[in-house]
Design an enzyme around this catalytic site. Structure first.
Site, PDB file in Angstrom:
ATOM      1  N   LEU A  56      34.194 -20.260   6.720  1.00  0.00           N
ATOM      2  CA  LEU A  56      34.826 -21.390   5.566  1.00  0.00           C
ATOM      3  C   LEU A  56      36.457 -21.119   5.543  1.00  0.00           C
ATOM      4  CD1 LEU A  56      34.632 -23.749   3.615  1.00  0.00           C
ATOM      5  CD2 LEU A  56      33.794 -21.752   2.066  1.00  0.00           C
ATOM      6  N   ASP A  57      36.471 -19.752   4.721  1.00  0.00           N
ATOM      7  CA  ASP A  57      37.746 -19.357   4.535  1.00  0.00           C
ATOM      8  C   ASP A  57      37.818 -17.748   4.947  1.00  0.00           C
ATOM      9  OD1 ASP A  57      40.295 -18.590   3.638  1.00  0.00           O
ATOM     10  OD2 ASP A  57      40.037 -19.468   1.605  1.00  0.00           O
ATOM     11  N   PRO A  58      38.349 -17.593   6.203  1.00  0.00           N
ATOM     12  CA  PRO A  58      38.898 -18.360   7.105  1.00  0.00           C
ATOM     13  C   PRO A  58      37.924 -19.143   8.215  1.00  0.00           C
ATOM     14  CG  PRO A  58      38.563 -16.146   7.830  1.00  0.00           C
ATOM     15  CD  PRO A  58      38.179 -16.009   6.448  1.00  0.00           C
TER      16      PRO A  58
END
Length: 531
Positions: free
Chosen positions: A194-196
């Site tokens: 997701l993040d990253p």
């Protein structure tokens, strides 16, 4: 799972995937190297069941049996066996068998229970012989282990010439394997979560579309947060931890750097909570949010190729409004101090109440018998100058009480510092119950100037996902939005959609164009708007 009755959903999937199978000049997702087609699996015809013919077999090893593993395993195991099928030119159908390896067999077996074509095994990645044996039997490895374990796995994949996918940041040690991976003819695809992960893909899609039209990026801002679903944000912090809180609390002490209207701004770690600003998203005005700067945003300006053209580059972490005021006050009280505290050195353990009296410098002949309520805590916080705002002091006092820091029970011997005590209580009191849901919110805003226009265009892209409960079993939004991209990365490698070798991030069209479409077809919605 999508049934044949779900006509709207099927139409959306067909449109998304066949847009890549049949690229046209008007298709903004067109990519000649990424052909996607859709086939239906089992179809009932006059009572006779028909199966797709001549399927190939492939195998994926997932290392780590945490929460993220399950959605990844479910997606991979359903590939080629159910309604949607990724293929190249309607050929080479593939069935994927999944092996989940964990240090503890019971964890692997618990994750794979009820998922067809998925097997759980005991595997210690530090046992080189066993690790090599398991990797040699598969086509792609997904490592969901702590980042410190990836190098060991990556070196094994290089030696055995097997592709590797991780959801972790590509650090310097992983980057140094680029030439070795190329020589081995494999791809190490990092930052595929997701993040990253999805944040990179959404950003690069927006930026590259602007650049293709000769646009200049003037501003790039990105916000991301894992939060409780609103109905379950039922504590003073309006926050909960889906795993050990140590990392999240320490992140609140990280320094941050970003660029705002051409000026570089540095935030010291001790002042991070004080730098939080209120945020309202146009598409979700009901969410009362705040944003904290997230480490070094300038690195992302360079990574995305906009470091020199954009006057604003900012990445932030989302929380519900009020979180930072409380955490900042708790920090000034000393609750996140990592030094060994004298009162916690003694063999005779203090109670949480006595410990809190010590932190707040409350002197009382009988601290265990002293009556201490919310108003007393508020007054002490204000008197000591830990905050100036009455409301912030009140919410901090409520948090102290909610966390049980005035309880007359003994602190465990494992707690040696105030930070240990805070983590112990937060893990106890700020965890999700089996029926509670989390929420993931990722939002990008890009301002673009075009040479033939005096108007600045504003483009927005948003992902909003909630945890899901099926048959009494909850899968977190965080697990879905990290696990699904990792699985998609493995599928793209299995089907040869990713041809580039070496250490990659999902910032090339070869990766993010098909990946975003598959992620959306799987049910994770990405909302795009411009004005």
């Amino acid at each position: 799972m999508v049934s044949a009755d779900d006509r709207d959903v099927l139409d959306h999937i067909i449109d998304s995937l066949t847009s890549l199978a049949n690229p046209t000049g008007n298709n903004r997702f067109s990519n000649q190297n990424s052909k996607l087609s859709l086939k239906l699996g089992k179809v009932q015809d006059n009572g006779m069941e028909k199966e797709p013919d001549s399927k190939k077999k492939a195998a994926v090893l997932i290392l780590g049996a945490g929460r993220v593993c399950q959605p990844a395993a479910e997606m991979l195991s359903s590939f080629g066996r159910h309604k949607t099928l990724l293929e190249e030119d309607f050929e080479d159908q593939i069935d994927v068998d999944v092996i989940v390896g964990s240090l503890y067999l019971k964890d692997a077996e618990q994750i794979v229970e009820g998922i067809p074509n998925v097997t759980g095994i005991q595997l210690d990645v530090m046992d080189s012989a066993n690790l090599f044996k398991c990797i040699s039997q598969v086509d792609v490895v997904i490592s969901l282990l702590p980042a410190s374990c990836h190098i060991n796995v990556a070196n094994a994949c290089i030696e055995l010439k097997k592709h590797l996918v991780t959801a972790s940041y590509v650090d310097s040690s992983m980057s140094m394997l680029d030439d070795k991976a190329k020589d081995a003819g494999i791809t190490i695809l990092g930052e595929m979560g997701l993040d990253p992960g999805i944040d990179h893909m959404m950003a690069m899609k927006m930026i590259n579309q602007a650049h293709m039209k000769k646009g200049t990026i003037k501003s790039f801002t990105s916000y991301c947060g894992g939060l409780p679903s609103p109905e379950d944000a039922n504590n003073p912090l309006a926050y909960k931890f889906s795993w050990n809180p140590v990392g999240a609390i320490r992140a609140g002490r990280n320094p941050a750097t970003y660029k705002y209207h051409g000026e570089t701004v540095h935030i010291d770690g001790d002042n991070l909570y004080d730098s939080a600003t209120k945020l309202r998203l146009p598409d979700f005005p009901a969410f009362a949010l705040e944003c904290l700067p997230n480490r070094n945003s300038l690195l992302y300006g360079d990574l995305y190729g906009i470091g020199t053209e954009a006057s604003t580059v900012f990445r932030g972490t989302l929380r519900y409004e009020g979180f930072s005021e409380i955490m900042g006050t708790l920090s000034r009280i000393g609750l996140f101090n990592n030094e060994v505290r004298p009162i916690l050195k003694n063999e005779q353990r203090p109670t949480f109440r006595k410990f809190m009296f010590d932190l707040l410098k409350i002197v009382h002949e009988d601290p265990e018998g002293a009556l201490m309520g919310e108003e007393d805590i508020i007054e002490k916080i204000l008197t000591l100058g830990h905050c100036k705002d009455q409301r912030a002091a009140m919410m901090t006092a409520k948090t102290i009480i909610f966390l049980g820091l005035l309880d007359q029970t003994e602190i465990p011997a494992s707690c040696r510092s105030a930070f240990d005590v805070a983590c112990f209580r937060m893990e106890e009191r700020l965890s999700y119950s089996s029926t509670e849901k989390d929420m993931v919110l990722l939002h990008h805003e890009v301002e673009i100037e075009y040479p033939d226009s005096q108007i600045t265009e504003k483009h927005r892209a948003t992902l909003l996902e909630f945890g899901k409960t099926v048959d009494g079993k909850t899968t977190t939004a965080m697990a879905l939005t990290v696990g699904i991209p990792a699985a998609v990365g493995a599928l793209l490698l299995l089907t040869n959609k990713i041809q580039t070798r070496g250490v990659l991030r999902p910032i090339q069209p070869e990766v993010y164009t098909p990946a975003l479409d598959i992620i959306q077809a799987y049910g994770i919605k990405l909302i795009e708007k411009s004005e």
